[in-house]
Every structure is written in C-alpha cells, then in structure tokens.
Design a protein around this motif. Structure first.
Motif, PDB file in Angstrom:
ATOM      1  N   VAL A  48      55.601 -95.631-103.644  1.00  0.00           N
ATOM      2  CA  VAL A  48      55.302 -96.206-104.960  1.00  0.00           C
ATOM      3  C   VAL A  48      56.584 -96.530-105.720  1.00  0.00           C
ATOM      4  CG1 VAL A  48      53.096 -95.013-105.104  1.00  0.00           C
ATOM      5  CG2 VAL A  48      55.153 -93.928-106.048  1.00  0.00           C
ATOM      6  N   LEU A  49      57.715 -96.049-105.173  1.00  0.00           N
ATOM      7  CA  LEU A  49      59.017 -96.299-105.785  1.00  0.00           C
ATOM      8  C   LEU A  49      59.978 -96.710-104.676  1.00  0.00           C
ATOM      9  CD1 LEU A  49      60.637 -96.121-108.470  1.00  0.00           C
ATOM     10  CD2 LEU A  49      61.299 -93.806-107.774  1.00  0.00           C
ATOM     11  N   PRO A  50      60.446 -97.957-104.666  1.00  0.00           N
ATOM     12  CA  PRO A  50      61.316 -98.428-103.583  1.00  0.00           C
ATOM     13  C   PRO A  50      62.521 -97.520-103.376  1.00  0.00           C
ATOM     14  CG  PRO A  50      60.655-100.250-104.985  1.00  0.00           C
ATOM     15  CD  PRO A  50      60.183 -99.007-105.672  1.00  0.00           C
ATOM     16  N   GLY A  51      62.752 -97.145-102.130  1.00  0.00           N
ATOM     17  CA  GLY A  51      63.886 -96.294-101.795  1.00  0.00           C
ATOM     18  C   GLY A  51      63.616 -94.809-101.900  1.00  0.00           C
ATOM     19  N   PHE A  52      62.460 -94.424-102.440  1.00  0.00           N
ATOM     20  CA  PHE A  52      62.126 -93.008-102.583  1.00  0.00           C
ATOM     21  C   PHE A  52      61.060 -92.657-101.552  1.00  0.00           C
ATOM     22  CE2 PHE A  52      59.878 -89.520-105.043  1.00  0.00           C
ATOM     23  CZ  PHE A  52      60.851 -88.568-104.767  1.00  0.00           C
ATOM     24  N   GLU A  53      61.510 -92.164-100.387  1.00  0.00           N
ATOM     25  CA  GLU A  53      60.613 -91.935 -99.256  1.00  0.00           C
ATOM     26  C   GLU A  53      59.599 -90.834 -99.513  1.00  0.00           C
ATOM     27  OE1 GLU A  53      60.235 -93.601 -96.357  1.00  0.00           O
ATOM     28  OE2 GLU A  53      61.559 -95.067 -97.296  1.00  0.00           O
ATOM     29  N   LEU A  54      59.938 -89.875-100.381  1.00  0.00           N
ATOM     30  CA  LEU A  54      59.011 -88.768-100.632  1.00  0.00           C
ATOM     31  C   LEU A  54      57.863 -89.162-101.556  1.00  0.00           C
ATOM     32  CD1 LEU A  54      61.579 -85.844-101.087  1.00  0.00           C
ATOM     33  CD2 LEU A  54      60.349 -86.524 -99.025  1.00  0.00           C
ATOM     34  N   GLY A  55      57.991 -90.286-102.245  1.00  0.00           N
ATOM     35  CA  GLY A  55      56.960 -90.705-103.190  1.00  0.00           C
ATOM     36  C   GLY A  55      55.964 -91.668-102.563  1.00  0.00           C
ATOM     37  N   ARG A  56      55.227 -91.207-101.554  1.00  0.00           N
ATOM     38  CA  ARG A  56      54.283 -92.063-100.849  1.00  0.00           C
ATOM     39  C   ARG A  56      52.854 -91.785-101.281  1.00  0.00           C
ATOM     40  NH1 ARG A  56      55.828 -94.960 -96.483  1.00  0.00           N
ATOM     41  NH2 ARG A  56      57.997 -94.771 -95.813  1.00  0.00           N
ATOM     42  N   ILE A  57      52.027 -92.803-101.170  1.00  0.00           N
ATOM     43  CA  ILE A  57      50.600 -92.638-101.428  1.00  0.00           C
ATOM     44  C   ILE A  57      50.028 -91.634-100.431  1.00  0.00           C
ATOM     45  CG2 ILE A  57      48.375 -93.827-101.244  1.00  0.00           C
ATOM     46  CD1 ILE A  57      49.745 -96.321-102.347  1.00  0.00           C
ATOM     47  N   GLY A  58      49.177 -90.745-100.929  1.00  0.00           N
ATOM     48  CA  GLY A  58      48.589 -89.717-100.080  1.00  0.00           C
ATOM     49  C   GLY A  58      49.396 -88.439-100.025  1.00  0.00           C
ATOM     50  N   THR A  59      50.336 -88.250-100.963  1.00  0.00           N
ATOM     51  CA  THR A  59      51.137 -87.036-101.016  1.00  0.00           C
ATOM     52  C   THR A  59      50.995 -86.389-102.397  1.00  0.00           C
ATOM     53  OG1 THR A  59      53.123 -88.234-101.758  1.00  0.00           O
ATOM     54  CG2 THR A  59      52.808 -87.990 -99.384  1.00  0.00           C
ATOM     55  N   HIS A  60      51.639 -85.231-102.566  1.00  0.00           N
ATOM     56  CA  HIS A  60      51.724 -84.526-103.848  1.00  0.00           C
ATOM     57  C   HIS A  60      50.375 -84.037-104.372  1.00  0.00           C
ATOM     58  CE1 HIS A  60      55.642 -86.482-103.699  1.00  0.00           C
ATOM     59  NE2 HIS A  60      56.057 -85.601-104.575  1.00  0.00           N
ATOM     60  N   SER A  61      49.388 -83.947-103.521  1.00  0.00           N
ATOM     61  CA  SER A  61      48.098 -83.371-103.924  1.00  0.00           C
ATOM     62  C   SER A  61      47.359 -82.941-102.670  1.00  0.00           C
ATOM     63  CB  SER A  61      47.262 -84.373-104.717  1.00  0.00           C
ATOM     64  OG  SER A  61      45.939 -83.894-104.911  1.00  0.00           O
ATOM     65  N   PHE A  62      46.910 -81.695-102.635  1.00  0.00           N
ATOM     66  CA  PHE A  62      46.186 -81.214-101.467  1.00  0.00           C
ATOM     67  C   PHE A  62      44.795 -81.838-101.403  1.00  0.00           C
ATOM     68  CE2 PHE A  62      43.479 -78.106 -99.251  1.00  0.00           C
ATOM     69  CZ  PHE A  62      44.153 -78.035 -98.044  1.00  0.00           C
ATOM     70  N   VAL A  63      44.115 -81.919-102.544  1.00  0.00           N
ATOM     71  CA  VAL A  63      42.752 -82.458-102.562  1.00  0.00           C
ATOM     72  C   VAL A  63      42.767 -83.960-102.319  1.00  0.00           C
ATOM     73  CG1 VAL A  63      40.731 -82.880-104.010  1.00  0.00           C
ATOM     74  CG2 VAL A  63      41.799 -80.635-104.002  1.00  0.00           C
ATOM     75  N   LEU A  64      43.543 -84.689-103.133  1.00  0.00           N
ATOM     76  CA  LEU A  64      43.561 -86.145-103.008  1.00  0.00           C
ATOM     77  C   LEU A  64      44.300 -86.612-101.762  1.00  0.00           C
ATOM     78  CD1 LEU A  64      44.284 -87.222-106.699  1.00  0.00           C
ATOM     79  CD2 LEU A  64      42.099 -87.286-105.500  1.00  0.00           C
ATOM     80  N   GLY A  65      45.424 -85.982-101.455  1.00  0.00           N
ATOM     81  CA  GLY A  65      46.256 -86.437-100.351  1.00  0.00           C
ATOM     82  C   GLY A  65      45.881 -85.840 -99.009  1.00  0.00           C
ATOM     83  N   THR A  66      46.119 -84.525 -98.860  1.00  0.00           N
ATOM     84  CA  THR A  66      45.898 -83.879 -97.568  1.00  0.00           C
ATOM     85  C   THR A  66      44.450 -83.989 -97.104  1.00  0.00           C
ATOM     86  OG1 THR A  66      47.667 -82.314 -98.074  1.00  0.00           O
ATOM     87  CG2 THR A  66      46.159 -81.721 -96.291  1.00  0.00           C
TER      88      THR A  66
END
Length: 455
Positions: free
Chosen positions: A352-370
């Motif tokens: 969601v932020l160019p150059g920031f590999e850790l900021g991908r859709i489907g991350t940072h949430s166990f319920v929404l992402g994992t």
C-alpha cells in the motif's frame, strides 16, 4: 490403648523456595524444563532459533520419552487437538497446492509453515495426553528472572549507552547457516539479527522502542502483558506489585499501542470475574448508570466525547505513519477478501506504500489478514472452532487454573483484529497458559498405623 503416628506429610508450595531461590530438587521434570526455557529465553534469542523452538522442544521430549518409557505417550486426541490438527493440515495442504498451481513452490517456506503450526499442535497433544501441570509459583519465579534481565538490559542500553545507532549483529544460527549477510534491512528476516531496540522509533519520552529478546516490540508487549496478568495471581503482595509494575513499564517501552489499549480492558474483565455474581450486578448497575449519565446529560456527554477524541488523536499521532499505513492495509484487505472468499488468497497482496515491503494487503491483522484474506472462510471456520473449543476446555479443566490463563485468551481475542501472531513466542505463550495449573496439594496428609501399648 492404641497410638497413631504420622508416616508421611505432603509439603505445600512454601517448600519450593530457599530464600529468593527456587529449590531445583523439588521441581518436577516438566517444571524444570519450562522454568529453564523461560529464564534462558535470551539464549534462544542469541542462538536465533525462535522459529524452531517448539520443534526442538518436541525432539527433546521425544528423546526423553523413548529413553524412559520406550514409546511416545500420546493418547487419543481431544476435540481441541483434533480441530487444531485439521486447521494445520488445511494450511499446509492448501499452501502446497497453491504454490504448485502458481509455480511458486518453495521447500523452505513450506517446511517453515509446517513446523510453525504442527509443532505447537503436537506439543498441545502431548500436554493433554499426559496432563502436564506447572505450578504457578514456578512460572512466576522464572518470569521474574526474565523481567529482571530486561530491566538491567534497559538500564544499561538506554540510560548508560543512550540507545544510540548500531549495526545489529547476526544470530548464531544465521552465522552458521549463512542465510543472511551484511547489515539488516527490512525483509531480510528479523530472527537472523539481534535487534534489542529500534533507535529510530520512540516509546515513552526519552526512550527508544525496545523489543529486548523478542524480535519485534509487539511480541515483547504480549509477553509482558501476560506476565502482568500472572502477577495478579501471585499471593505474595510485595512480589505481585513489583512484578506488575515492572511488566507495565516494559510494556510502555515496547511502544505497542494495541496492547496498551486492550490490557486495561482485560484487567477490568478479570476484576469482574473475580467478584462473582454480586459483582456482576454491581458492575452492570454501574455501566447502566454511566450510560445514562453519558447519553442523557449533555455536559457530561460533550466532555467524554472530547476526551475520547483527544485520546485517539494522541495515540494515532504517536506513530502517525504506522496509523495511516495500517488503515490503508485494512481497507485494502477488506476490499479484496471477497475475491477469494471461500478458500482465500494464501499469500500477501500488493504493498500500500511503494518501497515498503512490510506494508502489504493481508498483513497486520490476524482476523482480517491471516484468517479471512489468506485462508478464506474455510480456514477461518476451522480456527474459530478451535478457539471456542479451547475456551471450553479451559472451563472444563478450571480446577487449579489461574485467572491469568483465561485472561491471556481474552487478550489475544481482543488483539486479533489489530495484530498478527506470526512469531513463535506468541504461539508458545498460549501453550504456557495451558500448562499453568495448580495440582491438588493438601497442607498435610497423614497415614497412620496403630501401635499397641507394648510397642
């Protein structure tokens, strides 16, 4: 006339200590194993073996079982274990088919996924099969040693060395396996480097954002959050207060906002559980009164609204970039979940932020992402069934189980929307809560035999 003499007396938990030290010889084998691993968590960190912790523990347990019993003592799995194993199989088989279908098969990634889920599931199976119980004072002592280590680390690193910039050294496993090289950069594998703090971030004023032995600050926050709950179960008031205060301080230096918000809610729920049915009535009456005052008296409503708005702004501005990126990730995740609703996407989406590999859709949430994004409704349903079954099993085996164990499950449930539990230490915390149970210990058990007057 007959006399009765005591033959044997079972000691209570007061016999565990010799001054401030544990009496190692009175501990059971599982207690020694767990206590040593908690107190020496820093060794796991330096070794860089977090990802393999449950697998190595399983191997050690397997060797012990074979040497002492000649077989692995696994009973028929309970429903909790069976549904967790089904969830593990779904993940591994599904990811294998997905990677083969997309020509992106990676043996290393498939193996890591396998050990990440199956090893804890097998440990849970072993614990339930053998009814492993670790006394709370033993865990409390080991976690106190861990907290003391981190406090000394912080005093030296922050107050004496001023937590300056540094080039993170590599872990022993990384050096031996040559799976990383050079200076650390995002995406190169945090477990390959020893990063006790992040000098570019701040937590409390004048302090960097610390993770100590736990790879990322979020895992540190989970650990010390659980220890703070554990501290409330300690009978010794001085020990309880000191451990609680130290844990909450380390939570603050982790700079993890979600845990700082969720933990007070768990404290309140713990209090409600502790005071029983009468407390429920009083609590409900207070909530009703506060709700009436909040919604019916305009000056009170306006004041509370202003305080809440200002608090949210302060929390969000503490790391504004993180807040905005997370919002974009969650929005993108929600929008893309329906694309593969039933079976999921299996891999993270675009950044969601160019150059920031850790900021991908489907991350940072166990319920929404994992769950929903990666595994779809099928995988999510299996995990929800496991989580409900685990709560039910905790209640069925409630005798001797401290309130901190229930509170940890509640804390994880509250945090599951805003956090991922992708680090092995976070998974092992749940296993620790499973085995912390006080066995039936009577202060005195006397066996008598009659003696005649001539004796």
């Amino acid at each position: 006339m007959k006399t009765f003499l005591p033959l044997r007396m079972v000691e209570d938990d007061s016999s565990l200590y010799s001054g401030v030290w544990l009496r190692w010889q009175v501990l059971t084998i599982p207690e020694k194993f767990v206590c040593a691993n908690i107190a020496l968590i820093g060794v796991w960190w330096v070794a860089g073996l977090y990802a393999y912790m449950p697998t190595l523990m399983l191997l050690a347990i397997g060797v012990y079982e074979l040497l002492n019993y000649g077989n692995l003592r696994f009973r028929r799995p309970t429903f909790v274990v069976a549904i967790l194993l089904a969830f593990c199989i779904y993940q591994c088989v599904g990811f294998l088919f997905f990677s083969l279908a997309t020509f992106s098969f990676s043996p290393t990634q498939t193996f890591r996924l396998f050990i990440f889920w199956f090893s804890p599931a097998l440990l849970l199976w072993y614990v339930q099969s053998n009814q492993i119980k670790i006394r709370l004072p033993v865990v409390a002592w080991a976690t106190s040693i861990l907290i003391l280590q981190m406090l000394i680390f912080w005093l030296v690193g922050q107050l004496i060395l001023k937590a300056g910039l540094y080039d993170p050294p590599r872990s022993l496993f990384s050096l031996l396996s040559h799976n990383a090289s050079g200076s650390y950069e995002p995406g190169k594998g945090l477990e390959n480097y020893l990063i006790p703090y992040r000098p570019e971030d701040s937590s409390i004023p004048g302090s960097a954002r610390w993770s100590f032995f736990f790879v990322i600050p979020e895992v540190l926050a989970l650990v010390v959050g659980y220890i703070s709950l554990l501290a409330l179960d300690i009978k010794n008031r001085l020990w309880s207060i000191l451990l609680l205060v130290a844990s909450l301080f380390l939570l603050l230096v982790s700079g993890t906002r979600s845990v700082c918000i969720a933990l007070p809610i768990v404290f309140v729920l713990r209090y409600v559980f502790a005071i029983g049915i009468q407390g429920y009535c009083i609590t409900l009456a207070m909530i009703a009164g506060l709700s009436f005052a909040t919604l019916s008296i305009p000056p009170v409503t306006d004041s509370i609204t202003n305080i809440y708005t200002e608090s949210i702004e302060v929390v969000g501005e503490s790391r504004a970039d993180s807040t905005r990126v997370r919002a974009d990730i969650y929005q993108g995740t929600i929008e893309h979940i329906p694309d593969h609703l039933f079976f999921g996407h299996w891999v993270p989406g675009p950044t969601v932020l160019p150059g920031f590999e850790l900021g991908r859709i489907g991350t940072h949430s166990f319920v929404l992402g994992t769950l929903l994004y990666h595994l779809g409704l099928m995988g999510s349903g299996l995990f929800v069934a496991f989580w409900i079954a685990l709560f039910a099993w905790f209640y069925q085996t409630r005798e001797g189980r401290p309130r901190s164990s229930y509170c940890l499950l509640i804390l994880y449930t509250l945090l599951s929307v805003a956090m991922e539990f992708g680090e092995m230490v976070g998974i092992m915390l749940i296993l620790l809560a499973v085995i912390v149970r006080q066995p039936k210990i009577k202060k005195s058990i006397y066996e008598y035999f009659p003696l005649s007057e001539n004796n």
